[in-house]
Motif scaffolding. Structure first.
Motif, PDB file in Angstrom:
ATOM      1  N   LYS A 241      18.041  -4.842  46.516  1.00 52.68           N
ATOM      2  CA  LYS A 241      16.664  -5.340  46.562  1.00 52.68           C
ATOM      3  C   LYS A 241      16.155  -5.647  45.151  1.00 52.68           C
ATOM      4  N   ASN A 242      16.469  -4.763  44.224  1.00 50.00           N
ATOM      5  CA  ASN A 242      16.041  -4.975  42.835  1.00 50.00           C
ATOM      6  C   ASN A 242      16.695  -6.217  42.238  1.00 50.00           C
ATOM      7  N   ASN A 243      17.992  -6.369  42.483  1.00 51.65           N
ATOM      8  CA  ASN A 243      18.708  -7.532  41.959  1.00 51.65           C
ATOM      9  C   ASN A 243      18.245  -8.821  42.634  1.00 51.65           C
ATOM     10  N   ALA A 244      17.870  -8.732  43.910  1.00 48.89           N
ATOM     11  CA  ALA A 244      17.345  -9.902  44.620  1.00 48.89           C
ATOM     12  C   ALA A 244      16.031 -10.348  43.996  1.00 48.89           C
ATOM     13  N   ALA A 245      15.166  -9.390  43.685  1.00 48.38           N
ATOM     14  CA  ALA A 245      13.890  -9.717  43.036  1.00 48.38           C
ATOM     15  C   ALA A 245      14.129 -10.314  41.652  1.00 48.38           C
ATOM     16  N   LEU A 246      15.107  -9.749  40.923  1.00 50.07           N
ATOM     17  CA  LEU A 246      15.435 -10.265  39.588  1.00 50.07           C
ATOM     18  C   LEU A 246      15.930 -11.702  39.676  1.00 50.07           C
ATOM     19  N   LEU A 247      16.792 -11.971  40.646  1.00 49.36           N
ATOM     20  CA  LEU A 247      17.305 -13.328  40.854  1.00 49.36           C
ATOM     21  C   LEU A 247      16.163 -14.288  41.189  1.00 49.36           C
ATOM     22  N   SER A 248      15.217 -13.827  41.995  1.00 51.29           N
ATOM     23  CA  SER A 248      14.052 -14.643  42.352  1.00 51.29           C
ATOM     24  C   SER A 248      13.257 -15.021  41.106  1.00 51.29           C
ATOM     25  N   GLY A 249      13.067 -14.045  40.236  1.00 55.94           N
ATOM     26  CA  GLY A 249      12.326 -14.290  39.001  1.00 55.94           C
ATOM     27  C   GLY A 249      13.009 -15.313  38.118  1.00 55.94           C
ATOM     28  N   TYR A 250      14.325 -15.202  37.971  1.00 57.52           N
ATOM     29  CA  TYR A 250      15.065 -16.151  37.137  1.00 57.52           C
ATOM     30  C   TYR A 250      15.040 -17.560  37.746  1.00 57.52           C
ATOM     31  N   PHE A 251      15.086 -17.624  39.072  1.00 67.47           N
ATOM     32  CA  PHE A 251      15.032 -18.920  39.726  1.00 67.47           C
ATOM     33  C   PHE A 251      13.682 -19.588  39.475  1.00 67.47           C
ATOM     34  N   GLN A 252      12.613 -18.811  39.569  1.00 69.88           N
ATOM     35  CA  GLN A 252      11.279 -19.341  39.294  1.00 69.88           C
ATOM     36  C   GLN A 252      11.166 -19.812  37.848  1.00 69.88           C
ATOM     37  N   LEU A 253      11.799 -19.084  36.942  1.00 67.95           N
ATOM     38  CA  LEU A 253      11.792 -19.454  35.527  1.00 67.95           C
ATOM     39  C   LEU A 253      12.463 -20.814  35.314  1.00 67.95           C
TER      40      LEU A 253
END
Length: 214
Positions: free
Chosen positions: A72-84
């Motif tokens: 879940k944490n890594n999924a959120a991190l991936l989401s953040g990088y995608f938005q970036l």
């Protein structure tokens, strides 16, 4: 062995909610992109791409539901990088349109912005109770809240384009949406990294405690 029924119910509820959010954002991405392209509005195009990013974020969150906290944490991190990454692409498009010129249609900006606002306000209502939940759900809340702000910006931008007879408000709104996405991305990346760090510390503490017991 006791059945953790409450956790299963929560997982099913989260998955259904995220699937609804995914469907709404996916639909409005297509609609807003087509209208934005026809209306030559970078504000609408930026907002549509924001919805695409959110749809992908919700898809990632659906994958993370019922899985380990580390996932879940890594999924959120991936989401953040995608938005970036998305914010960078939108920023480049704003610059291109500033240099090449455009003639945004204010009426279409306001009409499409209004319907998108209704859709995202509904999404925000659905996810409201999860705003302080697990990190992947907090990420979904932030992205939905940013969408509402972006929609309001598009409507205001359309009104200013009409009033001032200038494309500048549309370019400004596109830039503001870019900054909103950047803010959301940095916030989620920081939050996810904090969760990952805390999880690692707890894991090391647990391992150290077990070693001492032996």
């Amino acid at each position: 062995m006791a059945c953790d029924c409450s956790a299963e119910i929560t997982d099913v509820s989260q998955k259904k909610l995220l699937q609804t959010l995914l469907a709404i954002n996916g639909l409005f991405f297509v609609l807003e992109l087509m209208v934005g392209w026809y209306a030559e509005s970078i504000g609408l195009i930026a907002d549509s791409l924001d919805m695409l990013a959110d749809a992908i974020v919700y898809g990632i969150a659906i994958y993370a539901v019922s899985r380990a906290n580390s996932i879940k944490n890594n999924a959120a991190l991936l989401s953040g990088y995608f938005q970036l990454m998305l914010a960078t692409l939108i920023g480049l498009e704003v610059i291109r349109r500033f240099l090449d010129g455009s003639e945004p249609i204010s009426e279409l900006m306001m009409i499409m912005g209004f319907f998108s606002l209704l859709a995202n306000a509904y999404c925000l209502k659905l996810i409201f109770k999860h705003r302080n939940g697990e990190v992947h759900m907090r990420a979904s809340w932030i992205f939905s809240a940013n969408d509402v702000l972006a929609n309001l910006g598009v409507i205001i931008g359309g009104a200013l384009v009409f009033w001032l007879n200038s494309r500048l408000p549309d370019l400004i709104i596109g830039s503001v949406i870019t900054l909103l996405i950047l803010w959301g991305a940095f916030h989620i990346i920081r939050d996810a990294k904090s969760e990952i760090k805390a999880l690692n510390i707890n894991s090391e503490t647990c391992c150290s405690s077990n070693s001492n017991d032996h």
